[in-house]
Structure formats: C-alpha cells, structure tokens
Design a protein around this motif. Structure first.
Motif, PDB file in Angstrom:
ATOM      1  N   GLY A 171      14.383  -2.275  -4.522  1.00 56.89           N
ATOM      2  CA  GLY A 171      13.262  -1.535  -4.885  1.00 56.89           C
ATOM      3  C   GLY A 171      12.287  -2.033  -4.682  1.00 56.89           C
ATOM      4  N   HIS A 172      10.972  -1.751  -5.525  1.00 59.23           N
ATOM      5  CA  HIS A 172       9.114  -1.908  -5.552  1.00 59.23           C
ATOM      6  C   HIS A 172       9.446  -3.292  -5.395  1.00 59.23           C
ATOM      7  CE1 HIS A 172       8.120   2.528  -5.783  1.00 59.23           C
ATOM      8  NE2 HIS A 172       9.424   2.810  -6.674  1.00 59.23           N
ATOM      9  N   THR A 173       9.940  -3.699  -5.852  1.00 58.04           N
ATOM     10  CA  THR A 173       9.895  -5.078  -5.335  1.00 58.04           C
ATOM     11  C   THR A 173       9.773  -6.079  -4.615  1.00 58.04           C
ATOM     12  OG1 THR A 173      10.974  -5.888  -7.535  1.00 58.04           O
ATOM     13  CG2 THR A 173      10.706  -8.059  -6.742  1.00 58.04           C
ATOM     14  N   GLY A 174      10.633  -5.471  -3.285  1.00 57.33           N
ATOM     15  CA  GLY A 174      11.104  -5.757  -2.041  1.00 57.33           C
ATOM     16  C   GLY A 174       9.084  -5.522  -1.173  1.00 57.33           C
ATOM     17  N   GLU A 175       9.190  -4.452  -1.548  1.00 58.72           N
ATOM     18  CA  GLU A 175       8.015  -3.356  -0.908  1.00 58.72           C
ATOM     19  C   GLU A 175       6.716  -4.310  -1.432  1.00 58.72           C
ATOM     20  OE1 GLU A 175       5.302   0.775  -0.567  1.00 58.72           O
ATOM     21  OE2 GLU A 175       7.188   0.683  -1.684  1.00 58.72           O
ATOM     22  N   ASP A 176       6.611  -4.797  -2.312  1.00 56.89           N
ATOM     23  CA  ASP A 176       5.943  -5.750  -2.865  1.00 56.89           C
ATOM     24  C   ASP A 176       5.471  -7.087  -1.767  1.00 56.89           C
ATOM     25  OD1 ASP A 176       4.711  -3.597  -4.397  1.00 56.89           O
ATOM     26  OD2 ASP A 176       5.513  -4.954  -6.578  1.00 56.89           O
ATOM     27  N   ALA A 177       6.434  -7.557  -1.653  1.00 57.96           N
ATOM     28  CA  ALA A 177       6.385  -9.250  -1.456  1.00 57.96           C
ATOM     29  C   ALA A 177       6.394  -8.386  -0.023  1.00 57.96           C
ATOM     30  CB  ALA A 177       8.198  -9.580  -1.491  1.00 57.96           C
ATOM     31  N   LEU A 178       6.420  -7.456   0.887  1.00 55.98           N
ATOM     32  CA  LEU A 178       6.708  -7.430   2.135  1.00 55.98           C
ATOM     33  C   LEU A 178       4.872  -6.728   2.371  1.00 55.98           C
ATOM     34  CD1 LEU A 178       9.018  -5.262   4.014  1.00 55.98           C
ATOM     35  CD2 LEU A 178       8.452  -7.818   4.077  1.00 55.98           C
ATOM     36  N   HIS A 179       4.403  -6.560   1.482  1.00 56.83           N
ATOM     37  CA  HIS A 179       3.290  -5.575   1.045  1.00 56.83           C
ATOM     38  C   HIS A 179       1.655  -6.613   1.568  1.00 56.83           C
ATOM     39  CE1 HIS A 179      -0.832  -3.737   1.057  1.00 56.83           C
ATOM     40  NE2 HIS A 179      -1.014  -4.314   0.140  1.00 56.83           N
ATOM     41  N   GLU A 180       2.851  -7.827   0.313  1.00 54.75           N
ATOM     42  CA  GLU A 180       1.246  -9.336   0.462  1.00 54.75           C
ATOM     43  C   GLU A 180       1.639 -10.011   1.823  1.00 54.75           C
ATOM     44  OE1 GLU A 180       1.810 -13.972  -2.013  1.00 54.75           O
ATOM     45  OE2 GLU A 180       2.726 -11.671  -3.140  1.00 54.75           O
ATOM     46  N   VAL A 181       2.887 -10.961   2.385  1.00 55.46           N
ATOM     47  CA  VAL A 181       2.921 -11.109   3.626  1.00 55.46           C
ATOM     48  C   VAL A 181       2.148 -10.670   5.018  1.00 55.46           C
ATOM     49  CG1 VAL A 181       4.467 -12.743   3.066  1.00 55.46           C
ATOM     50  CG2 VAL A 181       5.469 -10.663   4.402  1.00 55.46           C
ATOM     51  N   LEU A 182       2.195  -8.799   5.218  1.00 51.72           N
ATOM     52  CA  LEU A 182       1.580  -8.866   5.747  1.00 51.72           C
ATOM     53  C   LEU A 182      -0.090  -8.065   6.011  1.00 51.72           C
ATOM     54  CD1 LEU A 182       4.906  -6.085   6.623  1.00 51.72           C
ATOM     55  CD2 LEU A 182       3.412  -8.048   7.996  1.00 51.72           C
ATOM     56  N   GLU A 183      -0.593  -8.185   4.413  1.00 46.70           N
ATOM     57  CA  GLU A 183      -1.746  -8.215   4.820  1.00 46.70           C
ATOM     58  C   GLU A 183      -2.500  -8.095   5.537  1.00 46.70           C
ATOM     59  OE1 GLU A 183      -4.615  -7.293   0.558  1.00 46.70           O
ATOM     60  OE2 GLU A 183      -2.801  -8.991   1.076  1.00 46.70           O
ATOM     61  N   PRO A 184      -2.363  -9.167   6.062  1.00 48.21           N
ATOM     62  CA  PRO A 184      -3.283  -9.092   7.173  1.00 48.21           C
ATOM     63  C   PRO A 184      -2.978  -8.561   8.776  1.00 48.21           C
ATOM     64  CG  PRO A 184      -2.383 -11.305   6.443  1.00 48.21           C
ATOM     65  CD  PRO A 184      -1.796 -10.920   5.374  1.00 48.21           C
ATOM     66  N   PHE A 185      -1.990  -7.761   8.239  1.00 44.79           N
ATOM     67  CA  PHE A 185      -1.678  -7.109   8.892  1.00 44.79           C
ATOM     68  C   PHE A 185      -1.657  -5.895   8.906  1.00 44.79           C
ATOM     69  CE2 PHE A 185       0.671 -11.434   9.894  1.00 44.79           C
ATOM     70  CZ  PHE A 185      -0.351 -11.417  10.582  1.00 44.79           C
ATOM     71  N   GLY A 186      -1.845  -4.856   7.856  1.00 46.76           N
ATOM     72  CA  GLY A 186      -2.092  -4.034   7.413  1.00 46.76           C
ATOM     73  C   GLY A 186      -1.309  -3.209   6.405  1.00 46.76           C
ATOM     74  N   GLY A 187      -0.533  -4.987   5.917  1.00 39.04           N
ATOM     75  CA  GLY A 187       0.284  -4.697   4.509  1.00 39.04           C
ATOM     76  C   GLY A 187       1.121  -3.726   4.878  1.00 39.04           C
ATOM     77  N   PHE A 188       2.277  -3.183   4.155  1.00 37.36           N
ATOM     78  CA  PHE A 188       3.672  -2.446   4.087  1.00 37.36           C
ATOM     79  C   PHE A 188       3.522  -1.446   3.221  1.00 37.36           C
ATOM     80  CE2 PHE A 188       8.236  -1.615   3.551  1.00 37.36           C
ATOM     81  CZ  PHE A 188       8.595  -1.359   4.330  1.00 37.36           C
ATOM     82  N   ASP A 189       4.077  -0.011   3.541  1.00 42.11           N
ATOM     83  CA  ASP A 189       3.909   0.965   2.607  1.00 42.11           C
ATOM     84  C   ASP A 189       5.331   1.333   2.971  1.00 42.11           C
ATOM     85  OD1 ASP A 189       2.368   2.721   1.283  1.00 42.11           O
ATOM     86  OD2 ASP A 189       3.491   4.420   2.801  1.00 42.11           O
ATOM     87  N   HIS A 190       5.979   1.784   1.589  1.00 37.77           N
ATOM     88  CA  HIS A 190       7.475   2.337   1.960  1.00 37.77           C
ATOM     89  C   HIS A 190       7.197   4.115   3.106  1.00 37.77           C
ATOM     90  CE1 HIS A 190       6.979   4.789  -1.856  1.00 37.77           C
ATOM     91  NE2 HIS A 190       7.738   6.124  -1.531  1.00 37.77           N
ATOM     92  N   ASN A 191       6.420   4.532   2.854  1.00 39.15           N
ATOM     93  CA  ASN A 191       6.278   6.650   3.579  1.00 39.15           C
ATOM     94  C   ASN A 191       5.865   5.942   4.847  1.00 39.15           C
ATOM     95  OD1 ASN A 191       6.580   9.148   2.322  1.00 39.15           O
ATOM     96  ND2 ASN A 191       3.985   8.837   2.511  1.00 39.15           N
ATOM     97  N   ALA A 192       5.028   4.862   4.583  1.00 35.94           N
ATOM     98  CA  ALA A 192       4.772   4.874   6.542  1.00 35.94           C
ATOM     99  C   ALA A 192       5.917   4.514   7.002  1.00 35.94           C
ATOM    100  CB  ALA A 192       3.613   3.673   6.448  1.00 35.94           C
ATOM    101  N   GLN A 193       7.104   3.810   6.103  1.00 34.46           N
ATOM    102  CA  GLN A 193       8.415   3.230   7.230  1.00 34.46           C
ATOM    103  C   GLN A 193       8.987   3.973   7.534  1.00 34.46           C
ATOM    104  OE1 GLN A 193       7.920  -0.183   8.379  1.00 34.46           O
ATOM    105  NE2 GLN A 193      10.290   0.189   8.820  1.00 34.46           N
ATOM    106  N   SER A 194       9.097   5.046   6.394  1.00 34.46           N
ATOM    107  CA  SER A 194       9.864   6.024   6.216  1.00 34.46           C
ATOM    108  C   SER A 194       9.786   6.585   7.886  1.00 34.46           C
ATOM    109  CB  SER A 194      10.136   7.038   5.647  1.00 34.46           C
ATOM    110  OG  SER A 194      10.416   6.380   3.953  1.00 34.46           O
TER     111      SER A 194
END
Length: 405
Positions: free
Chosen positions: A115-138
């Motif tokens: 769920g959103h836990t996974g999104e938050d975790a990916l956003h944190e590690v990807l923050e130097p590269f633009g982060g992670f957004d589930h809508n953009a991933q869709s």
C-alpha cells in the motif's frame, strides 16, 4: 461480415451533451484501425482488464496485509468497488460508462506492494532522482512497461483514458504554471512532451466520477475492514455524526440485528447517501456551468462531480477518524515500518547488483546506465511486485525478513 455499430448499440447508450463521445475521441498516440464491435473506450477498458498489472492487484495491500485474513480488501477488490460506483454515477449523469469504468480500473496500477507504505519507502530512496508517485507510475505502466503488443509499448490507450488517469484528482498545473500538488512528477512531464494531456485543465466528467468513487469506496470499506480487525468499534463511529445517524437508522429498523448484518446495513446506507449526494451536487453544478461539450467540462471553473459542502465535512470527519484509529494505530505502524524496510533493503540490493532482478526485461543493460536511470528501473521492478513476491524475494536474498503479522 460488416456491422452498423450505431444501429446495434455497441457502446452507443444515451449520453448527455457534456459526456465524452467514444466515436469522436482525440485518438491514440499510435493510430489503430477502429473496432467494428467496440467503442474506443470499451477497448481501453478491455485492455486494462487483460494486463498483468491488473492481475497483480489481487496480491497488493489496500490497508491490511493479506496474511491478516481472507476477507480484507486488496487493491484489486478496492478497484472493483471503485469501478462499480463510478459506473453507477456515470449512468445517473448520462456519461460514457465505459470510460468512467476504465479510469476507475486503471487508477491504482502504479501502487507498490504494501500500500501507501511501499510508496512512501520508494519515494524516500528515490528522492535524489525525482521521487516516486503512484499516479505517475500508473502512466508508466500503461504507456511503457506493459509489453503485450507487437507495434507499441504499453496499452496505447486513448487520450481521454490517459487524461483521466493522470488528472482524475484535478489539474496538475495551476494558472501561473506551478504544480497544484507540488512538483509535477517527471514521468508525467516527459510523456506530455510527446502526447500533451493538458495538465492545467480539469479532466472529463467520467474521470471526475471515477475519482470521487475512489473516496466513497475506501471511506466505506476501510470502516468495514476496521471493524473486522478490531481497530474500530461502533462506539468510535459515534465520533462522526453522519455515521451515528446511520447506526440509529439501522438500530431503529432492525433492533437486535447481529453484528455482521448491522455493519453491512450501515455500509450500504453510507454508499447510497454519498452516491446520491454526488449526483445531486453534479446536477446542480452542471445547471450552473452549462457545459455543452466535454471540453467545456475541462474548462470549467471547478470540479463538477464531487461532494456537496455538507458531505465534504463528513468526508473529512471520516478520514480523520480512519487516520487516527486505523492508519496510525501502533500495530499498523509496526507493520508499516517492517514492510518499508523490506522494500528499502530490496532497492539497495538491486542498485548494487541489478543482475538480481532476474525477471526484468532490461536486466542486461541496467548495469551500464546512469544511476538515475538505474534507480527508475529498479523502482519499476519493485513497484510491480506483489506483497507475497516482495516478501519471498527478501527471504531469498537476506538472512532475516521482518514479520508482517
């Protein structure tokens, strides 16, 4: 054999003047011949249902990890409930039901495991590269990552379906060019550079009803699942006057009703009240704005399909209760922390050795990519995992895997 699709009624139900017209779409990025038996929006919906991304939703968390019980919502059952409500709203407002359903079915494709836990975790590690957004991933999934067709990557959905996916929660760019919800994710900007989805306007009414259907669905089923889990009880529901009123209605009509039936009678009344509220608000907004086309809806000063102010207050009260009683419950937070550590561990393992991503179609080329590109491919791989696959993979690669129960 030839067909007269209009005479036979293929996707040709009665629609309002402001509805999206399936026979006059803005087309697809890669032109394709029309179907003799299905509208373009029907084809979009069918393509969405037949994807691997759709099937993976059955093993992705909505709120409660699947191991907690068989009857909790998953991302797939949530999606089906959203689609059912979206279609009901579309029919009531004489919109294109297929487009509304398609946007509802695809709206959560980009969600990670846990769920959103996974999104938050990916956003944190990807923050130097633009982060992670589930809508953009869709959007990445339906335009790039699904590899099913001989002539293009993705699903080659119509402009209207892609617009609905990206903008179902409203415009992404404000009047002065700033992002309305923070910086617009790079994958969305990159795609719009070649296929402009007009990020500064509202989406179609079909996309708007899909968005509000999402709120109605999770407001209701998260209460249902919360009661099943024990994190909620009926006394807590009294915190929200709207829910307290529904409980009184059910109790007065069915005194002594057993708990599972009592819960369901509350939930069905909640969905009905919220759906009817949206229909009433939308009808009033349409009368005031007087749109004469789908483009007029996009140019409107406001979202036309949403809650009335009174129901919006209730919506905020329900979300506040769910946040404090469930989403931030100590036990839920413990599981969240463990789930986040699983994804974080996998991310660093794959960044260090991309060859561990045995199923990734670019695995042999990722090692030579710049770090930012490699990070995005690792995110694609992780976001596509189901809960079970992420847990099993972590167990295979690490000596200790946190418990999620």
């Amino acid at each position: 054999m030839t067909f007269d699709r209009h005479a036979l009624g293929f996707g040709a139900g009665q629609r309002a003047i402001y509805a999206s017209d399936p026979w006059a779409t803005r087309g697809r990025l890669f032109p394709e011949p029309e179907s003799p038996t299905r509208s373009d929006f029907q084809r979009d919906r069918d393509r969405i249902v037949h994807t691997t991304a759709f099937r993976r939703l059955k093993h992705k968390t909505q709120v409660f990890i699947a191991a907690d019980g068989d009857h909790y919502r998953t991302r797939l059952t949530h999606t089906i409930e959203v689609a059912q409500i979206a279609r009901a709203l579309a029919r009531a407002l004489k919109l294109d039901e297929d487009l509304a359903e398609g946007v509802a079915l695809v709206h959560d494709f980009g969600h990670t495991p846990f769920g959103h836990t996974g999104e938050d975790a990916l956003h944190e590690v990807l923050e130097p590269f633009g982060g992670f957004d589930h809508n953009a991933q869709s959007l990445r999934i339906v335009t790039k990552l699904e590899r099913r067709y001989a002539e293009f990557d993705g699903l080659n959905l119509t402009w209207e379906s892609l617009e609905g996916l990206v903008k179902h929660n409203g415009p992404l760019i404000g009047p002065t060019g700033e992002g309305t919800h923070g910086e617009v994710p790079r994958p969305i900007l990159d795609y719009c550079a070649v296929h402009d989805l007009e990020l500064s306007s509202f989406a179609s009414l079909e996309a708007q009803v899909a968005a509000i259907a999402d709120d109605i669905a999770y407001n209701t089923h998260d209460i249902d699942d919360g009661l099943r889990s024990g994190y909620l009880d009926f006394a807590m529901l009294e915190e929200v006057p709207f829910l307290a009123g529904l409980m009184r209605q059910v109790h007065d009509r069915y005194p002594g009703l057993e708990e599972p039936r009592f819960t369901h009678e509350i939930m069905r009344r909640q969905i009905t009240a919220m759906v009817e509220d949206v229909i009433g608000y939308a009808q009033q907004a349409i009368r005031e704005e007087r749109p004469e086309s789908a483009d007029d809806v996009r140019k409107a000063r406001r979202c036309l399909a949403t809650f009335s102010e009174e129901m919006a207050v209730t919506d905020r009260q329900i979300k506040k209760m769910l946040f404090s009683r469930i989403y931030r419950h100590p036990e839920v937070m413990r599981v969240r922390a463990n789930a986040a550590s699983i994804l974080t561990d996998l991310y660093h393992a794959y960044m260090d050795d991309p060859q561990l991503m045995r199923g990734h179609y670019w695995v042999d080329r990722i090692s030579t990519m710049p770090e930012s590109a490699r990070a995005r491919h690792v995110a694609d791989y992780l976001a596509g995992m189901t809960d079970n696959y992420a847990i099993d993979t972590h167990r295979r690669l690490f000596d200790h895997t946190p418990e999620l129960r």
